[in-house]
Write an enzyme that holds these catalytic residues in place. Structure first.
Site, PDB file in Angstrom:
ATOM      1  N   PRO A  46      42.936 -64.745  26.425  1.00 39.58           N
ATOM      2  CA  PRO A  46      43.925 -63.959  25.673  1.00 39.58           C
ATOM      3  C   PRO A  46      44.663 -62.968  26.567  1.00 39.58           C
ATOM      4  O   PRO A  46      45.692 -62.437  26.173  1.00 39.58           O
ATOM      5  CB  PRO A  46      43.080 -63.222  24.619  1.00 39.58           C
ATOM      6  CG  PRO A  46      41.673 -63.301  25.091  1.00 39.58           C
ATOM      7  CD  PRO A  46      41.562 -64.509  25.962  1.00 39.58           C
TER       8      PRO A  46
ATOM      9  N   GLU B 243      32.491 -62.368  26.388  1.00 39.74           N
ATOM     10  CA  GLU B 243      33.436 -61.255  26.503  1.00 39.74           C
ATOM     11  C   GLU B 243      34.564 -61.583  27.472  1.00 39.74           C
ATOM     12  O   GLU B 243      35.578 -60.909  27.507  1.00 39.74           O
ATOM     13  CB  GLU B 243      32.712 -59.984  26.979  1.00 39.74           C
ATOM     14  CG  GLU B 243      31.886 -59.320  25.891  1.00 39.74           C
ATOM     15  CD  GLU B 243      32.696 -59.012  24.645  1.00 39.74           C
ATOM     16  OE1 GLU B 243      33.663 -58.255  24.735  1.00 39.74           O
ATOM     17  OE2 GLU B 243      32.347 -59.541  23.573  1.00 39.74           O
TER      18      GLU B 243
ATOM     19  N   ARG C 249      52.304 -84.747  23.922  1.00 36.59           N
ATOM     20  CA  ARG C 249      53.393 -85.290  23.113  1.00 36.59           C
ATOM     21  C   ARG C 249      54.721 -85.305  23.849  1.00 36.59           C
ATOM     22  O   ARG C 249      55.656 -85.968  23.407  1.00 36.59           O
ATOM     23  CB  ARG C 249      53.487 -84.588  21.759  1.00 36.59           C
ATOM     24  CG  ARG C 249      53.873 -83.152  21.824  1.00 36.59           C
ATOM     25  CD  ARG C 249      53.760 -82.517  20.466  1.00 36.59           C
ATOM     26  NE  ARG C 249      54.797 -82.934  19.527  1.00 36.59           N
ATOM     27  CZ  ARG C 249      56.067 -82.575  19.589  1.00 36.59           C
ATOM     28  NH1 ARG C 249      56.479 -81.789  20.561  1.00 36.59           N
ATOM     29  NH2 ARG C 249      56.932 -82.991  18.694  1.00 36.59           N
TER      30      ARG C 249
ATOM     31  N   ASP D 285      62.895 -81.159  18.933  1.00 41.63           N
ATOM     32  CA  ASP D 285      61.915 -80.195  18.438  1.00 41.63           C
ATOM     33  C   ASP D 285      62.478 -78.800  18.280  1.00 41.63           C
ATOM     34  O   ASP D 285      63.362 -78.410  19.016  1.00 41.63           O
ATOM     35  CB  ASP D 285      60.792 -80.026  19.467  1.00 41.63           C
ATOM     36  CG  ASP D 285      59.842 -81.182  19.459  1.00 41.63           C
ATOM     37  OD1 ASP D 285      59.915 -81.970  18.529  1.00 41.63           O
ATOM     38  OD2 ASP D 285      59.048 -81.264  20.403  1.00 41.63           O
TER      39      ASP D 285
END
Ligand code: ADE
Length: 247
Positions: A88, A115, A152, A167
């Site tokens: 993250p 963590e 894809r 897209d």
């Protein structure tokens, strides 16, 4: 293309890689996956992959040695592999980044856990990526997201099921709405223009709906979208109408 995934939870990938387009892409030979168990690179009896954090605090930190040993094993097979840590704390994954990754021959996706990962791993990876501003229990779902979005885009993978060129994000706008039968469902009708057979009118309507949706849901995308003079005129009219409604 080859996609290797380094994880403490290899079973996580068993079913997703066997479904739908990811399965077909492997059958077609467009991609091959290898899921690598990080514990195979541990050296102690307990196959330890984590340890307590220096400085104290809750949770455990993923140890460097097995991660670096696994990266070295993959680099020894192919020094051109792009090594990516999912975290993250990484840079945000965008469609542009997905396109960049789809153009590489070989990815190694590393799933962080607990963590986090000992920060010195940054010396051994090429980049760190986050799939969004929220925290998952581990990098596995994020690696799957990256793999899915990349595969894809590989030539021949989508075939007649859709064109990646149209897209959302590829065009800089959200996608236009789609409809199929029945024509009316519980009082909700399909827009008439789609039944008209007038291809130019359908194309214009879809473009305008994409612009409307983007303005309503993700207005920040509009400043970077490639808009024609006709698009800009339509957008100016929309903005005028919404200002009149507000005022
Ligand atoms: N691991 C935990 N949360 C994540 C996120 N948002 N992106 C990538 N890896 C993660």
């Amino acid at each position: 293309m080859r996609i290797d995934i380094l994880t403490l939870f290899p079973e996580f990938f068993a079913s997703p890689l066997k479904q739908s387009i990811l399965r077909r892409a492997q059958e077609q030979g467009a991609v091959s996956f290898r899921v690598i168990d990080l514990r195979d690179f541990t050296t102690d009896r307990h196959r330890t992959a984590d340890d307590r954090p220096y400085g104290g605090g809750p949770g455990m930190v993923m140890k460097l040695e097995p991660l670096v040993a696994a990266i070295r094993a993959v680099r020894a097979e192919d020094e051109a592999v792009r090594v990516i840590l999912l975290t993250p704390a990484g840079g945000l994954l965008t469609q542009k980044k997905v396109q960049d990754l789809a153009g590489r021959g070989h990815l190694l996706l590393i799933c962080g856990h607990y963590e986090g990962v000992d920060d010195r791993l940054s010396h051994y990876v090429d980049e760190e990526l986050s799939i969004g501003d929220y925290v998952l229990t581990g990098g596995e779902p994020a690696a799957l997201v990256v793999a899915d979005a990349v595969v894809r885009l590989l030539p021949a993978v989508l075939g007649c099921e859709g064109s990646a060129a149209e897209d959302s994000f590829q065009t800089g706008l959200l996608d236009h709405p789609h409809y199929t039968r029945p024509r009316v469902f519980e009082g909700h009708a399909v827009p008439e223009v789609l039944l008209s057979g007038d291809h130019a009118a359908v194309a214009r309507w879809r473009r305008q709906e994409a612009i409307k949706r983007t303005l309503r849901r993700r207005p920040e995308l509009l400043s970077r979208a490639a808009l024609s003079p006709a698009d800009r005129e339509f957008l100016a009219r929309l903005t005028e109408i919404s200002e009149q409604q507000d005022g």
